[in-house]
Scaffold this active site. Structure first.
Site, PDB file in Angstrom:
ATOM      1  N   TYR A 118       0.862  -1.190   0.000  1.00  0.00           N
ATOM      2  CA  TYR A 118       0.000   0.000   0.000  1.00  0.00           C
ATOM      3  C   TYR A 118       0.890   1.229   0.000  1.00  0.00           C
ATOM      4  CZ  TYR A 118      -3.014   3.749   1.694  1.00  0.00           C
ATOM      5  OH  TYR A 118      -3.676   4.935   1.809  1.00  0.00           O
ATOM      6  N   GLU A 206      -3.357   7.655  -4.026  1.00  0.00           N
ATOM      7  CA  GLU A 206      -3.410   6.412  -3.255  1.00  0.00           C
ATOM      8  C   GLU A 206      -3.301   5.245  -4.226  1.00  0.00           C
ATOM      9  OE1 GLU A 206      -5.953   4.880   0.469  1.00  0.00           O
ATOM     10  OE2 GLU A 206      -7.117   4.968  -1.382  1.00  0.00           O
TER      11      GLU A 206
END
Length: 398
Positions: A118, A206
């Site tokens: 991530y 993101e």
């Protein structure tokens, strides 16, 4: 301004970030053609069909599926396009899917295992610095990782005066447990990602997941991107990416007439000049036992036309039971605002079906109160904050 995945990936690719390649399709035929083209260009045998909506958690709602042949590409695309996709980040009604991204399969077999990470880039408002948040737990909801395994989330802050330094990119790659080719590829990926964030004037990038492929390449498999609206005047190429179908229609209409409006879930509409006063007014409504239905800043002008536009925007929300107008007469005189309210009210006629409380303070406030009180309309005037709060409470109890 939020972007679709494919748009975010276009920006990333323009700054040298390796991405999972894909082609947008608006119907099943286009999806099949896109799959054929991807196979010719990349050699991929399988294809990932991804719904393009402004919401995360698409896979949980059935908006991301794998197709192993062209027939499945057609069938799955038919299923997804036109559906109302419900995810943890949408309302109960979901969002209608108008297009899908046909993407290459990047989980191919090779010499090493694939790994998912991530990574996001955003502003840390507490320190005034940009930060890269990253974790070894890619592919999962970062909120769950933060709650259950917070030690697996790392943060690297970047001083805007120096930008991302080489040792910081290497530190990120090291903390993700990478070595060899994958380590070098990750440092390049981080540097390119940060450059894309800064030079596109984004408020957030993101990437979940960032994938280490079986041949040690690092790529963005997904992309959730928000561009700072205030910078669109100098990023016109990104302004064209705006998909109004994905935005609140009332907010879109308000923007077109020059009103700063944010839709909320309450029952008291707000019409205020100045963002700080608007926030205080929302607090006032809460203290009076109501819930603000919106944030609306009419700016420095509040003539009859602008007030009427604001009324019409607020009343599009069926939950509104009352409207509180709270204007400080500094740039604009209170008596002019009062006359604007009266004129707008008369112009709208039967459309005005909820009680209105008007608090005007500043230049010619007393004259403004007289105009409101003598108008003969169902408008309640107030001078003090507490007086306005009491009237809000009173009308909500009726």
């Amino acid at each position: 301004m939020n972007l679709h995945e494919y748009q975010g990936k276009e920006i990333l690719a323009s700054f040298g970030v390796r991405i999972q390649r894909g082609i947008v399709a608006h119907n099943a035929k286009e999806a099949v053609d896109a799959a054929k083209q991807l196979t010719a260009e990349t050699g991929t045998g399988w294809h990932v069909i991804k719904a393009q909506v402004h919401a995360g958690g698409r896979g949980k709602g059935g908006g991301v599926k794998l197709a192993k042949n062209l027939k499945e590409v057609e069938e799955i695309s038919n299923q997804i396009i036109g559906m109302n996709l419900v995810t943890p980040q949408t309302s109960a009604e979901g969002k209608k899917v108008h297009q899908v991204l046909i993407a290459e399969d990047v989980y191919y077999p090779g010499d090493s295992e694939t790994n998912e990470f991530y990574m996001s880039v955003l502003l840390n408002r507490a320190t005034g610095k940009n930060m890269i948040m990253y974790s070894t737990e890619g592919g999962m909801d970062i909120e769950e990782v933060a709650e259950n395994t917070p030690h697996l989330i790392f943060i690297e802050e970047i001083d805007p005066a120096t930008g991302l330094l080489g040792f910081q990119a290497r530190k990120i790659a090291f903390n993700l447990g990478l070595s060899g080719t994958a380590f070098k590829e990750m440092t390049k990926f981080v540097a390119a990602l940060y450059k894309a964030y800064v030079e596109s004037d984004s408020s957030m990038f993101e990437i979940n997941p960032v994938l280490k492929t079986s041949d040690d390449l690092i790529m963005a498999v997904d992309a959730k991107v928000s561009i700072d609206d205030n910078a669109l005047y100098r990023r016109k190429q990104y302004a064209e990416m705006r998909d109004l179908r994905e935005e609140n229609p009332i907010e879109v209409e308000a923007r077109e007439v020059g009103l700063n409006y944010v839709d909320l879930d309450g029952n008291v509409g707000c019409m205020v000049n100045g963002a700080g006063l608007a926030m205080a007014t929302m607090d006032l409504i809460k203290m009076a036992g109501g819930e603000p239905a919106n944030f609306l800043d009419v700016g420095g002008t509040a003539d009859a036309k602008r007030v009427e536009e604001a009324f019409r925007i607020i009343l599009k929300d069926p939950n509104v039971k009352a409207i509180l107008i709270n204007i400080f007469g500094g740039i604009v005189r209170c008596d002019r605002v009062a006359q604007g309210v009266v004129d707008a009210y008369k112009n709208m006629g039967d459309a005005m079906k909820v009680p209105i409380i008007v608090r005007l303070q500043g230049t010619n406030a007393e004259l403004a109160k007289e105009i409101i009180d003598n108008s003969g309309l169902a408008v309640h005037s107030a001078v003090q904050f507490q007086e306005a709060a009491d009237k809000v409470k009173e009308v909500l109890a009726e």
